[in-house]
Design a protein around this motif. Structure first.
Motif, PDB file in Angstrom:
ATOM      1  N   GLU A 153       3.801  14.980   1.686  1.00  0.00           N
ATOM      2  CA  GLU A 153       4.261  16.125   2.457  1.00  0.00           C
ATOM      3  C   GLU A 153       5.534  16.562   1.760  1.00  0.00           C
ATOM      4  O   GLU A 153       6.604  15.980   1.921  1.00  0.00           O
ATOM      5  N   GLY A 154       5.387  17.575   0.886  1.00  0.00           N
ATOM      6  CA  GLY A 154       6.472  17.881  -0.031  1.00  0.00           C
ATOM      7  C   GLY A 154       6.635  16.730  -1.017  1.00  0.00           C
ATOM      8  O   GLY A 154       5.656  16.239  -1.585  1.00  0.00           O
ATOM      9  N   GLU A 155       7.867  16.280  -1.204  1.00  0.00           N
ATOM     10  CA  GLU A 155       8.125  15.137  -2.090  1.00  0.00           C
ATOM     11  C   GLU A 155       8.036  13.812  -1.358  1.00  0.00           C
ATOM     12  O   GLU A 155       8.084  12.746  -1.973  1.00  0.00           O
ATOM     13  N   ASP A 156       7.915  13.853  -0.041  1.00  0.00           N
ATOM     14  CA  ASP A 156       7.826  12.627   0.746  1.00  0.00           C
ATOM     15  C   ASP A 156       6.395  12.104   0.760  1.00  0.00           C
ATOM     16  O   ASP A 156       5.428  12.870   0.661  1.00  0.00           O
ATOM     17  N   ILE A 157       6.263  10.785   0.887  1.00  0.00           N
ATOM     18  CA  ILE A 157       4.961  10.132   0.943  1.00  0.00           C
ATOM     19  C   ILE A 157       4.854   9.387   2.268  1.00  0.00           C
ATOM     20  O   ILE A 157       5.778   8.672   2.666  1.00  0.00           O
ATOM     21  N   TYR A 158       3.720   9.570   2.945  1.00  0.00           N
ATOM     22  CA  TYR A 158       3.463   8.915   4.225  1.00  0.00           C
ATOM     23  C   TYR A 158       2.214   8.045   4.117  1.00  0.00           C
ATOM     24  O   TYR A 158       1.296   8.360   3.357  1.00  0.00           O
ATOM     25  N   TRP A 159       2.192   6.986   4.896  1.00  0.00           N
ATOM     26  CA  TRP A 159       0.997   6.156   4.968  1.00  0.00           C
ATOM     27  C   TRP A 159       0.990   5.370   6.279  1.00  0.00           C
ATOM     28  O   TRP A 159       2.007   5.270   6.971  1.00  0.00           O
ATOM     29  N   LEU A 160      -0.171   4.817   6.600  1.00  0.00           N
ATOM     30  CA  LEU A 160      -0.314   3.952   7.776  1.00  0.00           C
ATOM     31  C   LEU A 160      -0.333   2.496   7.344  1.00  0.00           C
ATOM     32  O   LEU A 160      -0.967   2.141   6.354  1.00  0.00           O
ATOM     33  N   GLU A 161       0.377   1.677   8.095  1.00  0.00           N
ATOM     34  CA  GLU A 161       0.328   0.229   7.924  1.00  0.00           C
ATOM     35  C   GLU A 161      -0.302  -0.384   9.170  1.00  0.00           C
ATOM     36  O   GLU A 161       0.187  -0.166  10.281  1.00  0.00           O
ATOM     37  N   ALA A 162      -1.380  -1.140   8.996  1.00  0.00           N
ATOM     38  CA  ALA A 162      -1.973  -1.911  10.083  1.00  0.00           C
ATOM     39  C   ALA A 162      -1.375  -3.307  10.018  1.00  0.00           C
ATOM     40  O   ALA A 162      -1.547  -4.012   9.028  1.00  0.00           O
ATOM     41  N   ARG A 163      -0.669  -3.700  11.073  1.00  0.00           N
ATOM     42  CA  ARG A 163       0.098  -4.941  11.059  1.00  0.00           C
ATOM     43  C   ARG A 163      -0.532  -5.984  11.973  1.00  0.00           C
ATOM     44  O   ARG A 163      -0.387  -5.919  13.209  1.00  0.00           O
ATOM     45  N   PRO A 164      -1.204  -6.978  11.396  1.00  0.00           N
ATOM     46  CA  PRO A 164      -1.787  -8.036  12.215  1.00  0.00           C
ATOM     47  C   PRO A 164      -0.762  -8.778  13.053  1.00  0.00           C
ATOM     48  O   PRO A 164      -1.063  -9.236  14.157  1.00  0.00           O
ATOM     49  N   THR A 165       0.468  -8.907  12.543  1.00  0.00           N
ATOM     50  CA  THR A 165       1.495  -9.634  13.281  1.00  0.00           C
ATOM     51  C   THR A 165       2.010  -8.858  14.479  1.00  0.00           C
ATOM     52  O   THR A 165       2.746  -9.390  15.300  1.00  0.00           O
ATOM     53  N   GLU A 166       1.633  -7.592  14.605  1.00  0.00           N
ATOM     54  CA  GLU A 166       1.990  -6.780  15.767  1.00  0.00           C
ATOM     55  C   GLU A 166       0.745  -6.391  16.549  1.00  0.00           C
ATOM     56  O   GLU A 166       0.637  -5.295  17.105  1.00  0.00           O
ATOM     57  N   GLY A 167      -0.207  -7.292  16.571  1.00  0.00           N
ATOM     58  CA  GLY A 167      -1.431  -7.049  17.326  1.00  0.00           C
ATOM     59  C   GLY A 167      -2.335  -6.001  16.719  1.00  0.00           C
ATOM     60  O   GLY A 167      -3.162  -5.422  17.402  1.00  0.00           O
ATOM     61  N   GLY A 168      -2.177  -5.752  15.408  1.00  0.00           N
ATOM     62  CA  GLY A 168      -2.998  -4.752  14.742  1.00  0.00           C
ATOM     63  C   GLY A 168      -2.467  -3.342  14.895  1.00  0.00           C
ATOM     64  O   GLY A 168      -3.169  -2.377  14.582  1.00  0.00           O
ATOM     65  N   ARG A 169      -1.221  -3.188  15.323  1.00  0.00           N
ATOM     66  CA  ARG A 169      -0.629  -1.856  15.522  1.00  0.00           C
ATOM     67  C   ARG A 169      -0.576  -1.082  14.219  1.00  0.00           C
ATOM     68  O   ARG A 169      -0.181  -1.601  13.179  1.00  0.00           O
ATOM     69  N   ASN A 170      -0.985   0.203  14.277  1.00  0.00           N
ATOM     70  CA  ASN A 170      -0.899   1.101  13.131  1.00  0.00           C
ATOM     71  C   ASN A 170       0.427   1.851  13.185  1.00  0.00           C
ATOM     72  O   ASN A 170       0.695   2.590  14.139  1.00  0.00           O
ATOM     73  N   VAL A 171       1.223   1.676  12.134  1.00  0.00           N
ATOM     74  CA  VAL A 171       2.567   2.248  12.085  1.00  0.00           C
ATOM     75  C   VAL A 171       2.625   3.266  10.950  1.00  0.00           C
ATOM     76  O   VAL A 171       2.196   2.986   9.829  1.00  0.00           O
ATOM     77  N   SER A 174      -3.278 -11.100  13.989  1.00  0.00           N
ATOM     78  CA  SER A 174      -3.094 -12.156  12.994  1.00  0.00           C
ATOM     79  C   SER A 174      -3.622 -13.489  13.479  1.00  0.00           C
ATOM     80  O   SER A 174      -4.248 -14.246  12.722  1.00  0.00           O
ATOM     81  N   GLU A 175      -3.392 -13.797  14.758  1.00  0.00           N
ATOM     82  CA  GLU A 175      -3.856 -15.090  15.276  1.00  0.00           C
ATOM     83  C   GLU A 175      -5.378 -15.165  15.297  1.00  0.00           C
ATOM     84  O   GLU A 175      -5.966 -16.238  15.087  1.00  0.00           O
ATOM     85  N   THR A 176      -6.032 -14.023  15.541  1.00  0.00           N
ATOM     86  CA  THR A 176      -7.492 -13.989  15.511  1.00  0.00           C
ATOM     87  C   THR A 176      -8.017 -14.202  14.100  1.00  0.00           C
ATOM     88  O   THR A 176      -8.941 -14.988  13.871  1.00  0.00           O
TER      89      THR A 176
END
Length: 644
Positions: free
Chosen positions: A34-52, A609-611
């Protein structure tokens, strides 16, 4: 020279532990500029699979855009994708827990744009001339009836929702021309899924936002359309498999369909989720794209005027989520011996920069197995494909004459593709002394439409044959122990696993992850997106009910003579837990060794993560008991009923 320890296959000590995998693991997806900025999603197993949602600025500063408890994930089609949009620093996203659409202005907290209710949204685009969003809408207000899918607009001032397009069973990929005067989109209808047959539409957008002159420009019931995109000069591009392979095409002003570079390779893949991107414009006449040939991905530059394709040399064998900003491109790249990463390439300088890795581990290559593509004969004089990973651990060698056990992986989908990219869970097995065969059975993507259609009407036959013949190929070549063959798979791959264990006697053990045992139950009780999928894979229901019964493992458990372990999310809406429970109860009564490991709070595909840790170690422990080796790690035992 260091002397190697002699130990049986399966009992090797490895630094690639389950704790290490989940502690350092991230899922990466949906990378964009988005312009010169870069965005992405992180799926974090240690946060219950939360997409950040993450943001990286030109100076390298990385910021978390969506704070706890927000989880950027939509449930449209249940599989989601296309859950956020960035426009000049303003973020629009869907939050998983309530499925509401939120707006986040720079330096402000997210605020909801849509009301609470039963509506879901995906595949967002902005219509700046009319100050609205356009997206796919999914209305679940009809109770037991199928949800209604439409294209809708959402006014950014009032939040008012208007239906733009309706009447088809499914929609995706609304894309607005650069001047805002034309809208294109994809639709399809039962019983097709988008990779079977879909249609590309084009309409004129009126000043008041309504659509006019709606016309069909490509696609049909036997042609799959993917990824419509507008070039900077307002020409419409898309991917079609009309000649048997997903290739790139251009829609001309005269209404013709212009092939850009015919090639027996796939420039796209099945769109189980929204928002996938396999090509992007670096100028009006140049596209950066990726394509899959013989199961491996390549990066390329396509001159759309001269119609010339030039491969860009990289060491990545799996490429996805590709976007461009002038001479810079960003993608998610994977290869067998490096963690999957978000990578930026500068086409002018040739510089490659790794922006984010899925793992931060530095693992000695002496513990990493590199795959070999194997092609092997299968039924009806055909050839199938797989990636074989031999056991590898720099500290060990087996006793003389011993051959390794083999774990055969049957992927999900079943239209997915096994690609040779870094997978710590796979290396968990090979570094402990297992061979690992990742099978691209008939029906897999990456080998053309004809190969993909081998599974039509033959699910539970072709896939099983290919998994078995792949294992036999390795046994015949003296690479693995024919008495210690196991098969494992999730979802559709779980069905292939259970069918192979029930109807054949090649494998000696297996693991089903949220696998299907009762095809009739799946036909009666699954979500809309896949509710008619089995018509193509098996036959119409209930007209061909007998075939469903004949291929359902749950009806033929008397033929099942080997141990099985089942893993199941208790909130799974795709494959209900009842299927695993019924299978387990039958095996218990039969006296076969069986284990059942349920997970509260998990859905279709494990994210916590625990799963992930528990399932990986439990499967390994299960095989250690069946195949008779002692794990080097202190693994929490799993209860094996009838285990002796």
């Amino acid at each position: 020279m260091k002397s190697l320890k002699v130990a049986p296959f399966g009992s090797w000590k490895s630094p690639i532990t389950a704790d290490l995998i989940v502690a350092e693991s991230l899922g990466l997806g949906a990378v964009i500029y988005e312009g010169e900025d870069i965005y992405w999603l992180e799926a974090r197993p240690t946060e219950g699979g939360r997409n950040v949602l993450m943001k990286r600025t030109l100076d390298g500063q990385v910021t978390e855009m969506t704070p706890q408890p927000f989880n950027v994930r939509t449930r449209v089609h249940e599989y989601g994708g296309g859950a956020f949009l960035i426009v000049q620093g303003t973020l629009y996203f869907i939050n998983f827990s309530d499925q509401r659409l939120y707006q986040k202005l720079p330096n402000q907290d997210p605020t909801p744009l849509t009301p609470e209710g039963t509506y879901r949204y995906a595949d967002l685009i902005l219509d700046p001339l009319r100050h609205r969003l356009i997206c796919v809408g999914e209305d679940h207000s009809q109770g037991e009836k199928e949800p209604e899918n439409t294209l809708v607009s959402i006014d950014l001032n009032s939040g008012k929702i208007n239906t733009l397009v309706s009447g088809c069973d499914f929609y995706s990929s609304p894309r607005l021309s650069p001047d805002g005067t034309q809208l294109t989109w994809i639709s399809w209808n039962h019983p097709n899924l988008p990779w079977d047959g879909s249609q590309l539409w084009l309409a004129t957008v009126q000043a008041d936002g309504s659509l006019d002159q709606v016309r069909l420009i490509a696609g049909g019931t036997n042609e799959s359309i993917c990824e419509p995109k507008w070039s900077p000069d307002g020409q419409l591009y898309f991917s079609s498999d009309r000649r048997g392979w997903w290739n790139l095409y251009r829609y001309t002003q005269k209404g013709a369909i212009d092939p850009l570079f015919p090639l027996n390779a796939e420039f796209s893949y099945p769109h189980w989720v929204f928002g996938l991107s396999n090509y992007s414009f670096i100028s009006e006449s140049h596209v950066i794209c990726s394509f899959n040939q013989d199961g491996q991905w390549y990066l390329a530059s396509l001159d759309t005027q001269q119609k010339q394709l030039s491969v860009i040399e990289t060491h990545y064998t799996n490429i996805s989520s590709l976007d461009a900003n002038g001479h810079k491109i960003v993608l998610i790249g994977g290869c067998p011996t490096e963690p999957t990463a978000i990578v930026q390439l500068n086409l002018k300088t040739g510089e490659t920069t790794v922006l984010k890795q899925s793992h931060t581990l530095n693992i000695d290559s002496g513990y990493l197995s590199t795959p070999e593509m194997v092609s092997f004969p299968t039924e009806n004089g055909l050839t199938a494909y797989a990636w074989y990973y031999p056991p590898k651990n720099k500290d060990y060698k087996p006793p003389k004459g011993e051959l390794p056990p083999l774990l055969v992986k049957s992927h999900g989908g079943p239209t997915a593709c096994a690609s040779p990219s870094f997978n710590l869970r796979l290396q968990y097995w090979t570094s402990r002394g297992f061979g690992y065969l990742d099978v691209n059975y008939g029906g897999s993507t990456g080998f053309g439409r004809e190969y993909r259609q081998r599974l039509d009407g033959k699910w539970g036959l072709v896939d099983v044959d290919d998994c078995i013949n792949g294992a036999k190929y390795l046994v015949e070549h003296g690479l693995v122990d024919g008495d210690r063959l196991a098969i494992s798979g999730g979802s559709a791959g779980g069905y292939t696993t259970l069918a192979a264990l029930t109807f054949r006697d090649t494998f000696k053990a297996g693991a089903s992850y949220y696998g299907i045992s009762d095809l009739e139950a799946l036909a009666k009780d699954t979500h809309k997106f896949e509710s008619r999928y089995l018509e193509r894979l098996i036959g119409k229901y209930p007209e061909e009910k007998e075939i469903y019964q004949q291929r359902s493992p749950i009806h033929f458990t008397e033929q099942l003579t080997c141990p099985v372990i089942f893993f199941q999310g208790l909130e799974d809406k795709v494959v209900p837990p009842s299927q695993a429970c019924q299978m387990v109860e039958i095996l218990k009564k039969k006296g076969l060794p069986v284990a059942y490991v349920p997970f509260a709070g998990e859905q279709h595909g494990f994210r916590r993560s625990e799963t992930i840790k528990r399932a990986l170690e439990a499967e390994f422990y299960f095989y250690s008991q069946i195949f008779g080796f002692e794990p080097a790690d202190n693994i929490e035992p799993v209860e094996i009923i009838n285990g002796g």
